[in-house]
Design a protein around this motif. Sequence first.
Motif, PDB file in Angstrom:
ATOM      1  N   GLY A 281       0.808  -1.211   0.000  1.00  0.00           N
ATOM      2  CA  GLY A 281       0.000   0.000   0.000  1.00  0.00           C
ATOM      3  C   GLY A 281       0.840   1.260   0.000  1.00  0.00           C
ATOM      4  O   GLY A 281       2.065   1.226   0.148  1.00  0.00           O
ATOM      5  N   PHE A 282       0.175   2.396  -0.177  1.00  0.00           N
ATOM      6  CA  PHE A 282       0.799   3.720  -0.155  1.00  0.00           C
ATOM      7  C   PHE A 282       0.612   4.254   1.256  1.00  0.00           C
ATOM      8  O   PHE A 282      -0.478   4.653   1.651  1.00  0.00           O
ATOM      9  CB  PHE A 282       0.117   4.621  -1.183  1.00  0.00           C
ATOM     10  CG  PHE A 282       0.896   5.846  -1.578  1.00  0.00           C
ATOM     11  CD1 PHE A 282       1.800   6.450  -0.717  1.00  0.00           C
ATOM     12  CD2 PHE A 282       0.714   6.412  -2.831  1.00  0.00           C
ATOM     13  CE1 PHE A 282       2.515   7.575  -1.089  1.00  0.00           C
ATOM     14  CE2 PHE A 282       1.424   7.544  -3.230  1.00  0.00           C
ATOM     15  CZ  PHE A 282       2.327   8.119  -2.350  1.00  0.00           C
ATOM     16  N   LEU A 283       1.684   4.289   2.044  1.00  0.00           N
ATOM     17  CA  LEU A 283       1.572   4.519   3.472  1.00  0.00           C
ATOM     18  C   LEU A 283       1.782   5.973   3.888  1.00  0.00           C
ATOM     19  O   LEU A 283       1.154   6.447   4.845  1.00  0.00           O
ATOM     20  CB  LEU A 283       2.569   3.637   4.232  1.00  0.00           C
ATOM     21  CG  LEU A 283       2.181   2.173   4.458  1.00  0.00           C
ATOM     22  CD1 LEU A 283       2.089   1.400   3.154  1.00  0.00           C
ATOM     23  CD2 LEU A 283       3.197   1.492   5.361  1.00  0.00           C
ATOM     24  N   ALA A 284       2.683   6.690   3.202  1.00  0.00           N
ATOM     25  CA  ALA A 284       3.035   8.026   3.670  1.00  0.00           C
ATOM     26  C   ALA A 284       3.721   8.800   2.554  1.00  0.00           C
ATOM     27  O   ALA A 284       4.207   8.218   1.584  1.00  0.00           O
ATOM     28  CB  ALA A 284       3.958   7.934   4.893  1.00  0.00           C
ATOM     29  N   PHE A 285       3.766  10.124   2.716  1.00  0.00           N
ATOM     30  CA  PHE A 285       4.490  10.964   1.764  1.00  0.00           C
ATOM     31  C   PHE A 285       4.957  12.230   2.480  1.00  0.00           C
ATOM     32  O   PHE A 285       4.388  12.628   3.505  1.00  0.00           O
ATOM     33  CB  PHE A 285       3.616  11.342   0.559  1.00  0.00           C
ATOM     34  CG  PHE A 285       2.381  12.120   0.913  1.00  0.00           C
ATOM     35  CD1 PHE A 285       2.406  13.510   1.001  1.00  0.00           C
ATOM     36  CD2 PHE A 285       1.186  11.462   1.172  1.00  0.00           C
ATOM     37  CE1 PHE A 285       1.270  14.228   1.338  1.00  0.00           C
ATOM     38  CE2 PHE A 285       0.037  12.174   1.520  1.00  0.00           C
ATOM     39  CZ  PHE A 285       0.082  13.563   1.599  1.00  0.00           C
ATOM     40  N   GLN A 286       5.991  12.844   1.946  1.00  0.00           N
ATOM     41  CA  GLN A 286       6.500  14.094   2.505  1.00  0.00           C
ATOM     42  C   GLN A 286       5.557  15.228   2.121  1.00  0.00           C
ATOM     43  O   GLN A 286       5.315  15.467   0.950  1.00  0.00           O
ATOM     44  CB  GLN A 286       7.909  14.372   1.977  1.00  0.00           C
ATOM     45  CG  GLN A 286       8.569  15.589   2.586  1.00  0.00           C
ATOM     46  CD  GLN A 286       9.970  15.801   2.039  1.00  0.00           C
ATOM     47  OE1 GLN A 286      10.597  14.877   1.554  1.00  0.00           O
ATOM     48  NE2 GLN A 286      10.462  17.031   2.122  1.00  0.00           N
ATOM     49  N   ALA A 287       5.052  15.928   3.119  1.00  0.00           N
ATOM     50  CA  ALA A 287       4.013  16.929   2.872  1.00  0.00           C
ATOM     51  C   ALA A 287       4.503  18.359   2.954  1.00  0.00           C
ATOM     52  O   ALA A 287       3.761  19.281   2.611  1.00  0.00           O
ATOM     53  CB  ALA A 287       2.861  16.732   3.869  1.00  0.00           C
ATOM     54  N   ARG A 288       5.754  18.571   3.407  1.00  0.00           N
ATOM     55  CA  ARG A 288       6.243  19.944   3.547  1.00  0.00           C
ATOM     56  C   ARG A 288       7.762  19.964   3.367  1.00  0.00           C
ATOM     57  O   ARG A 288       8.438  18.965   3.639  1.00  0.00           O
ATOM     58  CB  ARG A 288       5.832  20.544   4.892  1.00  0.00           C
ATOM     59  CG  ARG A 288       6.328  19.775   6.085  1.00  0.00           C
ATOM     60  CD  ARG A 288       5.648  20.186   7.380  1.00  0.00           C
ATOM     61  NE  ARG A 288       6.178  19.434   8.513  1.00  0.00           N
ATOM     62  CZ  ARG A 288       7.113  19.900   9.339  1.00  0.00           C
ATOM     63  NH1 ARG A 288       7.609  21.114   9.171  1.00  0.00           N
ATOM     64  NH2 ARG A 288       7.546  19.167  10.356  1.00  0.00           N
ATOM     65  N   PRO A 289       8.307  21.086   2.934  1.00  0.00           N
ATOM     66  CA  PRO A 289       9.730  21.152   2.598  1.00  0.00           C
ATOM     67  C   PRO A 289      10.664  21.325   3.794  1.00  0.00           C
ATOM     68  O   PRO A 289      11.863  21.110   3.661  1.00  0.00           O
ATOM     69  CB  PRO A 289       9.817  22.381   1.681  1.00  0.00           C
ATOM     70  CG  PRO A 289       8.685  23.251   2.115  1.00  0.00           C
ATOM     71  CD  PRO A 289       7.592  22.318   2.541  1.00  0.00           C
ATOM     72  N   GLU A 290      10.141  21.685   4.960  1.00  0.00           N
ATOM     73  CA  GLU A 290      11.013  21.959   6.104  1.00  0.00           C
ATOM     74  C   GLU A 290      11.587  20.699   6.722  1.00  0.00           C
ATOM     75  O   GLU A 290      12.409  20.762   7.640  1.00  0.00           O
ATOM     76  CB  GLU A 290      10.249  22.726   7.196  1.00  0.00           C
ATOM     77  CG  GLU A 290       9.523  23.973   6.711  1.00  0.00           C
ATOM     78  CD  GLU A 290       8.070  23.682   6.341  1.00  0.00           C
ATOM     79  OE1 GLU A 290       7.187  23.982   7.154  1.00  0.00           O
ATOM     80  OE2 GLU A 290       7.852  23.156   5.233  1.00  0.00           O
ATOM     81  N   THR A 291      11.153  19.531   6.271  1.00  0.00           N
ATOM     82  CA  THR A 291      11.575  18.270   6.868  1.00  0.00           C
ATOM     83  C   THR A 291      11.759  17.233   5.762  1.00  0.00           C
ATOM     84  O   THR A 291      11.258  17.394   4.655  1.00  0.00           O
ATOM     85  CB  THR A 291      10.509  17.766   7.864  1.00  0.00           C
ATOM     86  OG1 THR A 291      10.929  16.510   8.416  1.00  0.00           O
ATOM     87  CG2 THR A 291       9.166  17.565   7.184  1.00  0.00           C
TER      88      THR A 291
END
Length: 511
Positions: A281-291
């Motif tokens: 499955g597709f579990l997670a993704f990076q949502a912001r550039p600060e991290t």
Amino acid sequence: MAIVGSILKRLIDLRDNLVSEPDAQKAQEEVLQKLLKTAKDTEFGKHYNFGAILESVDMRKTFAEKIPYFDYHKLEREWWYKVHNGEENITWPGRPPYFALSSGTTGKSSKRIPVTSEMVEAIRKAGIKQVSALSNFDLPPDFFEKEIMMLGSSTDLQKEGDHHEGEISGISASNIPFWFRGYYKPGEDIAKIEEWDERVQRIAENAKNWDIGALSGIPSWLELMMKKVIEYNNLDNIHDIWPNLQVFTSGGVAFEPYEKSFNALLGHPITVIDTYLASEGFLAFQARPETNAMKLILDNGIYFEFVPFKAEYIKQDGSLVEDAPVISLADVKEDEDYVLLISTVSGAWRYLIGDTIKFTDVSRNEIRITGRTKFFLNVVGSQLSVNKMNDAVQELEENFDIKIPEFTLAAVRIDGEFHHHWYLGTETDISEEKLAEALDESLKKANKNYRVARSKALKGVKVSKVHPEMFPEWNATNKKKGGQVKMEKVMNEEKFAEWEKFVKKNKSKFL
């Protein structure tokens, strides 16, 4: 200014503003409830009495108490073999239209993981969430008009009876929405080519015809693809042919070990965005550039649980002991390693996906992948996790100004005593003895258990240098090239002996 790109960017911004963030605990409880309701009349649901779990006072607690842990082999041995034999309504209603083939990072035989229609839809929705999150990054409007190179496995799925089989990247690419196909490269015809070398050759031949703005895939294979494009077109770097390349979306592995060698192929820095798409499955993704952490997707068909990553809870094969404690999302703490468990709309239940993670920001539900349970090297009490190995290798890269995109190691006996034998993929002239000493010192400083082990049962560290391309050659021999294939970081003695024979046989290719 690119008019179409500006419109697309505004639409993404608008959607992001309109779609509110779900309450994490409530979202996870609703996902679990829906999973149990949907599957309560399956064989699995009847066997574990999902109806009673749904009616219990504390559904999550009862679920954890009544359902045992499963890894792939246990779930296949007890339940999924029936699905593979064509039976219906086993762990999920009906029959899955796809099976994701995954050799993972261990073994030659492929796992066959059910992928239901609901999971295909969940992956599609997760992809939309990820695209929406691009509004948080400082990308110019014309980026949204550029093409995206998605380098996964072949989309020419194999028809087997009433279903199709292939790697999850191929299944996902074969289901891309019609409106996205104009942006998608290398295009359907090239993406269907099964043979990796032929597919990459065709990409190199056609690269000048494309305006690539983003790359997506596993770093090690994208490196090889970019090297081929650069070599074939006689370039200095990949930006000579794709000047508008601005984003790399990494998938399923930590990017840091590859960062130095990857960046050496670029003309200027690009934005790196991590995603967590596994066969399950597709579990997670990076949502912001600060991290560089990734946000768990909590409202999309996957229920998460977490087991503290401690030596006493992990068996030698990487599976969990039966009485390992589990905690829910509500009780996780930052900067502690956990073994990840998932229950999904593909009929995986309390499933050990094999990854370890840590929360970098609990309030945002952001995680980093820290390693694999099977790559927890603890033969002599060193308790060495993959993230500690990666950190040590990165320190070598920085201290000696060298590139080490791949490595593997094992605990081996030399004259009856245990040593850690590392194979580093590097073309440096620095001696193996000097690298071994630096690696050992780095791990002693970073890991108390390793330091204690080195004073007792772990007698030494040995380093052997090999050409970096030895690793994809090994994968090609033992599994296949490209797609979702990842290099195993830790081997047992038997596998390591095979690796050493392979290196000895093939060393002359890279002289």
